[in-house]
Design a protein around this motif. Sequence first.
Motif, mmCIF file in Angstrom:
data_model
loop_
_atom_site.group_PDB
_atom_site.id
_atom_site.type_symbol
_atom_site.label_atom_id
_atom_site.label_comp_id
_atom_site.label_asym_id
_atom_site.label_seq_id
_atom_site.Cartn_x
_atom_site.Cartn_y
_atom_site.Cartn_z
ATOM 1 N N LYS A 1 -5.435 4.629 -6.970
ATOM 2 C CA LYS A 1 -6.265 5.674 -7.414
ATOM 3 C C LYS A 1 -6.606 5.794 -8.772
ATOM 4 O O LYS A 1 -7.395 5.205 -9.409
ATOM 5 C CB LYS A 1 -5.771 7.134 -6.912
ATOM 6 C CG LYS A 1 -5.812 6.929 -5.493
ATOM 7 C CD LYS A 1 -5.059 7.898 -4.409
ATOM 8 C CE LYS A 1 -5.484 7.499 -2.920
ATOM 9 N NZ LYS A 1 -4.607 7.954 -2.141
ATOM 10 N N ASP B 1 5.594 12.284 -3.249
ATOM 11 C CA ASP B 1 4.463 11.194 -2.933
ATOM 12 C C ASP B 1 3.226 11.678 -4.215
ATOM 13 O O ASP B 1 2.577 12.567 -3.782
ATOM 14 C CB ASP B 1 3.700 10.929 -1.699
ATOM 15 C CG ASP B 1 2.672 10.101 -1.626
ATOM 16 O OD1 ASP B 1 2.148 9.798 -2.910
ATOM 17 O OD2 ASP B 1 2.095 9.828 -0.754
ATOM 18 N N THR C 1 0.792 5.509 -6.064
ATOM 19 C CA THR C 1 -0.062 4.574 -5.382
ATOM 20 C C THR C 1 -1.069 3.912 -6.478
ATOM 21 O O THR C 1 -0.917 4.809 -7.545
ATOM 22 C CB THR C 1 -0.940 5.243 -4.358
ATOM 23 O OG1 THR C 1 -1.911 5.984 -4.959
ATOM 24 C CG2 THR C 1 -0.061 5.769 -3.109
ATOM 25 N N TYR D 1 0.326 3.673 2.064
ATOM 26 C CA TYR D 1 0.919 4.059 3.617
ATOM 27 C C TYR D 1 2.132 3.263 3.839
ATOM 28 O O TYR D 1 2.903 3.894 4.470
ATOM 29 C CB TYR D 1 -0.156 3.437 4.323
ATOM 30 C CG TYR D 1 -0.351 4.058 5.537
ATOM 31 C CD1 TYR D 1 -1.491 4.997 6.034
ATOM 32 C CD2 TYR D 1 0.636 3.874 6.532
ATOM 33 C CE1 TYR D 1 -1.379 5.447 7.059
ATOM 34 C CE2 TYR D 1 0.563 4.474 7.855
ATOM 35 C CZ TYR D 1 -0.398 5.426 8.034
ATOM 36 O OH TYR D 1 -0.534 6.002 9.295
ATOM 37 N N SER E 1 -3.624 16.162 -1.423
ATOM 38 C CA SER E 1 -4.970 15.059 -1.642
ATOM 39 C C SER E 1 -6.312 15.766 -1.196
ATOM 40 O O SER E 1 -7.403 15.365 -1.385
ATOM 41 C CB SER E 1 -4.731 13.995 -0.760
ATOM 42 O OG SER E 1 -4.638 14.094 0.658
ATOM 43 N N ASP F 1 3.832 16.108 -0.635
ATOM 44 C CA ASP F 1 2.687 15.494 -1.539
ATOM 45 C C ASP F 1 3.165 16.079 -3.058
ATOM 46 O O ASP F 1 3.351 17.353 -3.301
ATOM 47 C CB ASP F 1 1.238 16.077 -1.453
ATOM 48 C CG ASP F 1 0.790 14.965 -0.257
ATOM 49 O OD1 ASP F 1 1.499 14.336 0.361
ATOM 50 O OD2 ASP F 1 -0.722 14.864 -0.007
ATOM 51 N N HIS G 1 0.388 13.959 3.344
ATOM 52 C CA HIS G 1 -0.693 12.995 3.753
ATOM 53 C C HIS G 1 -0.212 12.247 5.043
ATOM 54 O O HIS G 1 1.027 12.185 5.401
ATOM 55 C CB HIS G 1 -0.597 11.841 2.689
ATOM 56 C CG HIS G 1 -1.578 10.521 2.665
ATOM 57 N ND1 HIS G 1 -1.220 9.602 3.204
ATOM 58 C CD2 HIS G 1 -2.752 10.478 2.406
ATOM 59 C CE1 HIS G 1 -2.261 8.562 3.060
ATOM 60 N NE2 HIS G 1 -3.316 9.411 2.674
ATOM 61 N N SER H 1 0.293 9.323 5.934
ATOM 62 C CA SER H 1 1.241 8.318 5.993
ATOM 63 C C SER H 1 2.738 8.735 5.979
ATOM 64 O O SER H 1 3.879 8.316 6.235
ATOM 65 C CB SER H 1 1.130 7.250 4.813
ATOM 66 O OG SER H 1 1.036 8.131 3.624
ATOM 67 N N ASN I 1 5.266 4.705 2.273
ATOM 68 C CA ASN I 1 5.953 5.963 2.632
ATOM 69 C C ASN I 1 6.436 5.619 4.060
ATOM 70 O O ASN I 1 7.508 6.327 4.505
ATOM 71 C CB ASN I 1 4.742 7.022 2.900
ATOM 72 C CG ASN I 1 4.266 7.765 1.496
ATOM 73 O OD1 ASN I 1 5.211 7.805 0.817
ATOM 74 N ND2 ASN I 1 3.018 7.830 1.485
ATOM 75 N N THR J 1 0.945 -1.278 0.087
ATOM 76 C CA THR J 1 -0.037 0.090 0.064
ATOM 77 C C THR J 1 0.969 1.249 -0.061
ATOM 78 O O THR J 1 1.958 1.218 0.264
ATOM 79 C CB THR J 1 -1.008 -0.005 1.106
ATOM 80 O OG1 THR J 1 -0.073 0.414 2.373
ATOM 81 C CG2 THR J 1 -1.990 -1.291 1.495
ATOM 82 N N GLY K 1 -2.489 -0.923 -4.206
ATOM 83 C CA GLY K 1 -0.762 -1.156 -4.129
ATOM 84 C C GLY K 1 -0.289 -0.042 -4.438
ATOM 85 O O GLY K 1 -0.884 1.198 -4.511
ATOM 86 N N HIS L 1 -1.982 11.215 -6.352
ATOM 87 C CA HIS L 1 -3.008 11.982 -6.971
ATOM 88 C C HIS L 1 -2.671 12.604 -8.337
ATOM 89 O O HIS L 1 -3.566 13.177 -8.914
ATOM 90 C CB HIS L 1 -3.546 12.914 -6.089
ATOM 91 C CG HIS L 1 -4.205 12.334 -4.857
ATOM 92 N ND1 HIS L 1 -5.546 11.826 -4.876
ATOM 93 C CD2 HIS L 1 -3.809 12.473 -3.636
ATOM 94 C CE1 HIS L 1 -5.732 11.302 -3.363
ATOM 95 N NE2 HIS L 1 -4.571 11.730 -2.728
#
Length: 386
Positions: free
Chosen positions: A239, A204, A236, A110, A179, A175, A134, A136, A113, A108, A245, A207
């Motif tokens: 999304k 990260d 990720t 999460y 998000s 990010d 985020h 995480s 990170n 994941t 995953g 999105h």
Amino acid sequence: MVSGFDGLANELEQIRLKGLYRSRRVVSSPQGVNVEIDRKQLVNFSSNDYLGLANDPEVVKSFKKACDNYGVGSGSAHLICGHSRSHHALEEELAEFTGRERALSFSTGYMANMGVISALLGRGDQVLEDRLNHASLLDGGLLSGARFKRYIHNDLDNLNNKIQPIDGRTLMVTDGVFSMDGDLALLPELSALAAEKNAWLMVDDAHGLGVLGDTGGGVLQHYGLRQQDVPVLVGTLGKAFGTFGAFVAGSDLLIETLIQKARAYIFTTALPAAVAEATRTSLKLVIADNWRRDKLNQLVKRFRAGAGQLGLSMMPSDSAIQPLLIGDSLQAVKISEKLLDKGFLISAIRPPTVAKGEARLRITFSASHQERHVDQLLDALDSIAI
Ligand SMILES: *Cc1c(COP(=O)(O)O)cnc(C)c1O
């Protein structure tokens, strides 16, 4: 005897009184623009399935076929016997997609990170994070044991002031697309500052990947930044890719380090191979189907124009995430419930996900929406006193 649980009921009551109580809705349909909840058909404006791939027939077909070939369970962690040909191929394709030497799949985002930051940093190092990162990323920073600082959202001066000259490593973390706000990190400036301070930059792009950039390469493709500029990229898959995953992409050295040291990679079961196969198909669609990105952008433009005419306080965002600022948590929940009555699923985002007094409706768009969905939503928002 005092039971250790005595305080919990009171604590829950306090959460409820503040309008911060969270509960789940049971969905009985596939994910998509139309979802069924409590036998009610709703138009979904809450999902992160930005390209409409979560229930795409080709992606579903790959998943089923892979189940026939590989079964369901992966059997163990990647380092024991769970790393299948499907995972390996997906990693190679993600590396190529992101223009990086290698990619490593995580179960994941999460965990990716948590795993990355604590593998790269420890005591004697420092980590600087955008205040709106985020959870995480924040948790990963705290877990690492490094000196942990948060800077004001997208404020390079504030960040600069918080960087200390130290002997250890310095990691700046952000990010790519925020998000809950939908705006972009100032990556060219961040990467220049990282170079000046001899720091590493980690992005990260949960999105942005799939949504931004000519072939969906995300916020880095949008800005034209390379591996040298942003050495650590996290993506990720739950999304825009529509599956499940996550992955980290970067240099060979980074990936080998993670395989040796990232505990959230080492000590967990690998994704089912069928999920990796489904993701390989969705990656192909992400790259090829420009129409999905074009349509998404058109829908967002249409919505923003309409919301402007209604005088709604939309936040400055061009992305698929269009938050409508409400402020008070109870009020945000009330509006969300009114929209539900009218057949729209839009969740109220409240503290601690966002800052106190900044509760909002997080409206998200998907390439599967039609223009009429946007117009119906605008009508519904118009009919509710906001
Ligand atoms: C959703 C999200 C994550 C977590 O990813 P999961 O795969 O859902 O665990 C991490 N970072 C950001 C910015 C996210 O939005």
